[in-house]
Design an enzyme around this catalytic site. Structure first.
Site, PDB file in Angstrom:
ATOM      1  N   SER A   1       0.844  -1.189   0.000  1.00  0.00           N
ATOM      2  CA  SER A   1       0.000   0.000   0.000  1.00  0.00           C
ATOM      3  C   SER A   1       0.886   1.249   0.000  1.00  0.00           C
ATOM      4  O   SER A   1       2.106   1.164   0.049  1.00  0.00           O
ATOM      5  CB  SER A   1      -0.918  -0.012   1.223  1.00  0.00           C
ATOM      6  N   GLY A   2       0.247   2.404  -0.058  1.00  0.00           N
ATOM      7  CA  GLY A   2       0.992   3.654  -0.139  1.00  0.00           C
ATOM      8  C   GLY A   2       1.070   4.204  -1.543  1.00  0.00           C
ATOM      9  O   GLY A   2       1.636   5.274  -1.767  1.00  0.00           O
TER      10      GLY A   2
ATOM     11  N   LYS B   1       4.256  -5.872 -10.146  1.00  0.00           N
ATOM     12  CA  LYS B   1       5.400  -5.011 -10.392  1.00  0.00           C
ATOM     13  C   LYS B   1       6.666  -5.751 -10.000  1.00  0.00           C
ATOM     14  O   LYS B   1       6.672  -6.567  -9.092  1.00  0.00           O
ATOM     15  CB  LYS B   1       5.279  -3.709  -9.587  1.00  0.00           C
TER      16      LYS B   1
ATOM     17  N   HIS C   1       8.882   3.738  -3.370  1.00  0.00           N
ATOM     18  CA  HIS C   1       8.875   3.286  -1.974  1.00  0.00           C
ATOM     19  C   HIS C   1       9.682   4.201  -1.073  1.00  0.00           C
ATOM     20  O   HIS C   1      10.145   3.782  -0.020  1.00  0.00           O
ATOM     21  CB  HIS C   1       9.412   1.857  -1.877  1.00  0.00           C
TER      22      HIS C   1
ATOM     23  N   THR D   1       9.085  -8.594   1.442  1.00  0.00           N
ATOM     24  CA  THR D   1      10.172  -9.507   1.118  1.00  0.00           C
ATOM     25  C   THR D   1      10.685 -10.216   2.355  1.00  0.00           C
ATOM     26  O   THR D   1      10.940 -11.426   2.340  1.00  0.00           O
ATOM     27  CB  THR D   1      11.320  -8.729   0.451  1.00  0.00           C
TER      28      THR D   1
ATOM     29  N   THR E   1      22.698  -8.555   1.980  1.00  0.00           N
ATOM     30  CA  THR E   1      21.399  -9.013   2.455  1.00  0.00           C
ATOM     31  C   THR E   1      21.597  -9.726   3.793  1.00  0.00           C
ATOM     32  O   THR E   1      22.711  -9.824   4.298  1.00  0.00           O
ATOM     33  CB  THR E   1      20.754 -10.005   1.469  1.00  0.00           C
TER      34      THR E   1
ATOM     35  N   GLY F   1      18.595  -5.678   7.040  1.00  0.00           N
ATOM     36  CA  GLY F   1      18.219  -7.081   7.109  1.00  0.00           C
ATOM     37  C   GLY F   1      19.312  -7.944   7.697  1.00  0.00           C
ATOM     38  O   GLY F   1      19.044  -8.869   8.485  1.00  0.00           O
TER      39      GLY F   1
END
Length: 594
Positions: free
Chosen positions: A63-64, A113, A226, A455, A505, A570
């Site tokens: 969302s956003g 997307k 984002h 993710t 990551t 992360g």
């Protein structure tokens, strides 16, 4: 100085569900699945119950970006839209709920997307739906033209051009075409579209402070949707200069992202990013049309100017060009009642809610509640202590993770991990059979899948599922089996997420931990000593990401200069919970021996 963003909201955690409630009250013909807060799905009221006799077209994402995606649900466009939390991919269960609610015998096309979280969540949902007998096809849109190739495993981002693909696919489905033909038209449209964005301000996530990374006389070129930094920061220019630059980038012959040449026809979409007045969008359109026609020799068949895919309250715009032909124009001109295209709607208002469909073979395990407190074995006590310590460490680290993520990503890593950690602590009271280590790991994955999304959520679920598959083969789980499970988890995350060591990551924390754990055990160290040593390796690995160039995730779109001295959130989160678990096991063991 960063300031608290002003928002007309209630609880920041409820913004998505309350938006959906307002949307279906405003536009008759829309409903939502009665699965709040976990399941956030808007669907056509005339296409529920599995009796829909045309190809269902489903899209969604974080969302956003309103009015995307829910605002494009309606006859002639999307059959359903699945929403995640702000800037977080929707969880697999939500996507499955949408598929089950609207997909009939003609099958379903998923349009997503190109973001790792969307690919993973929608991909896993597609595979599950196929196993249940549904016919599923998927088209991934990556229309970003801001960054030069190659884009590594991440690829080009999906931006506002996705909306035009929605319209083409929705019209094709409404015309009664087969699933294969609808998917082919959508894929053709996705390969003929290019987009680039420009930001004048940074967006503010609900309940968080506004980043001050962009000065008053600066703009960002080539941003995503984002809140992440753009490809370049330049001094504020007039809109004519900005439009010229963006068109040059989209139509670059060096990148050849858009298969369009002089003499071609095109569709133009000028999209506001959330806080851009219509006046400014129209000024941009007034420059873009003659620029395309006179400078590039491209005939402009259609112009769509408005707010289609936003980044919350970001000031700025994106420009999309799609190569047009007779069929694409026919699909774009076809009637639709999707409210954000926009069109009016008519007819009697149906009930706002529709119950979430029950899966064909529901798992009773999801509804299982421990009737009484377990008598824990020594192993169960150790596992309980480790889980509790790991979760509490993530809760304490929330603000730091958000701060790091605001500089290299979308600013919600801490919030996402916090959501998962608090849910794990809650479910541990009633759902986890702690004496069954393998089963507990599997249940942790289920908890994460329900609440985290994005993710991180899907990767941690994959990590837990792979560990469970490894552990369940052994009745007596020793340190060696835990080491094998960690190694299997890392392999699974790397397989499906595409990352490896050095990609910046969470694997840059977990891979060193796995290596040291196995080496230490083989050297004859006792399990606790090996666990502590491996946790130190995890922390060192996470710290080493400060010097890495991102090759996966949203950070891969950001200039390496922005990443220097900032660790990957992360990786830091993974190292933190792993280290906390190791220390808790050591302390628990020493306490039991004293």
């Amino acid at each position: 100085m960063a300031l608290q963003g002003k928002k007309l909201i209630n609880n920041p955690d409820d913004v998505v569900t309350e938006f959906i409630e307002g949307l279906v009250e405003t536009y008759q013909g829309l409903q939502y699945l009665d699965g709040f807060p976990e399941i956030k799905v808007v669907l056509r009221a005339d296409a529920v119950g599995g009796a829909y006799d045309k190809v269902a077209v489903i899209s969604g994402g974080g969302s956003g970006h309103e009015p995307a995606h829910a605002g494009f649900v309606g006859p002639g466009m999307l059959t359903a839209a699945v929403s995640g939390d702000v800037f977080a991919s929707p969880p697999v269960d939500s996507i499955l709920a949408a598929i089950r609610a609207v997909t009939g015998t003609m099958g379903c096309l998923l349009i997503i997307k190109n973001y790792t979280g969307d690919r993973l969540n929608f991909g896993l949902a597609a595979e599950q739906a196929k196993s249940e007998g549904y016919k599923i096809e998927m088209v991934i849109v990556g229309d970003d033209c801001a960054l030069p190739p190659p884009r590594g495993i991440a690829g080009r981002r999906g931006l506002a051009g996705t909306i035009l693909v929605h319209k083409v696919a929705g019209a094709a489905a409404d015309a009664g075409l087969s699933l294969a033909d609808v998917a082919a038209e959508a894929k053709h449209a996705s390969e003929a579209v290019g987009t680039m964005g420009v930001a004048l301000s940074v967006c503010t996530l609900p309940g968080q402070v506004t980043s001050d990374r962009l000065g008053p006389e600066q703009i960002e070129l080539g941003l995503g949707i984002h809140g992440e930094p753009g490809a370049a920061v330049v001094e504020l220019q007039t809109v004519d200069v900005v439009v010229e630059h963006v068109l040059k980038q989209i139509l670059s012959q060096e990148t050849q992202y858009l298969p369009i040449t002089r003499g071609s026809n095109a569709v133009l979409l000028i999209n506001g990013l959330g806080a851009t007045p219509v006046m400014e969008l129209m000024i941009a359109a007034r420059k873009a049309v003659p620029e395309l026609q006179l400078e590039y020799g491209i005939a402009v068949d259609r112009v769509y100017t408005g707010t289609f895919m936003t980044s919350l309250d970001m000031a700025g715009l994106s420009i999309t060009i799609m190569r047009s032909d007779e069929n694409i124009l026919q699909r774009l001109d076809a009637p639709t009642k999707a409210p954000a295209w926009p069109v009016g709607s008519e007819g009697n208002r149906p009930p706002a809610k529709f119950p979430v469909p029950v899966p064909p073979s529901p798992s009773m395990k999801d509804d299982e509640i421990l009737s009484e407190r377990q008598e824990l074995s020594k192993q169960g006590c150790m596992l309980e202590a480790a889980i509790e310590a790991a979760a509490k460490e993530l809760i304490d680290l929330k603000d730091n993770l958000n701060d790091w993520d605001s500089k290299v990503g979308d600013g919600d890593c801490g919030t996402t991990m916090y959501r998962g950690a608090t849910a794990i602590l809650e479910d541990m009271k009633t759902r986890y059979h702690l004496n069954d280590a393998a089963g507990t790991v599997n249940e942790i994955g289920s908890t994460i899948r329900k609440v985290m999304g994005g993710t991180s959520g899907i990767l941690y679920d994959i990590l837990c599922k792979a560990a469970y598959a490894s552990l369940k083969q052994n009745k007596n789980i020793t340190a060696y089996e835990w080491a094998d499970a960690l190694e299997a988890s890392i392999a699974a995350v790397s397989k499906y997420g595409g990352a490896r060591a050095g990609y910046r990551t969470m694997l840059d924390a977990l891979i060193p931990a796995s290596t040291v754990l196995k080496q230490s055990l083989k050297a004859g160290d006792d399990p606790v000593t090996a666990f502590i040593a491996s946790s130190e390796a995890a922390l060192a690995g996470a710290e080493s990401t400060k010097q890495m160039q991102a090759k996966a995730g949203r950070s891969s779109y950001i200039s390496p200069d922005h990443l220097v001295s900032i660790p990957d959130p992360g990786a830091m989160a993974a190292a933190a919970w792993y280290r906390a678990a190791a220390l808790s096991v050591k302390n628990k063991l020493h306490a039991s021996e004293s």
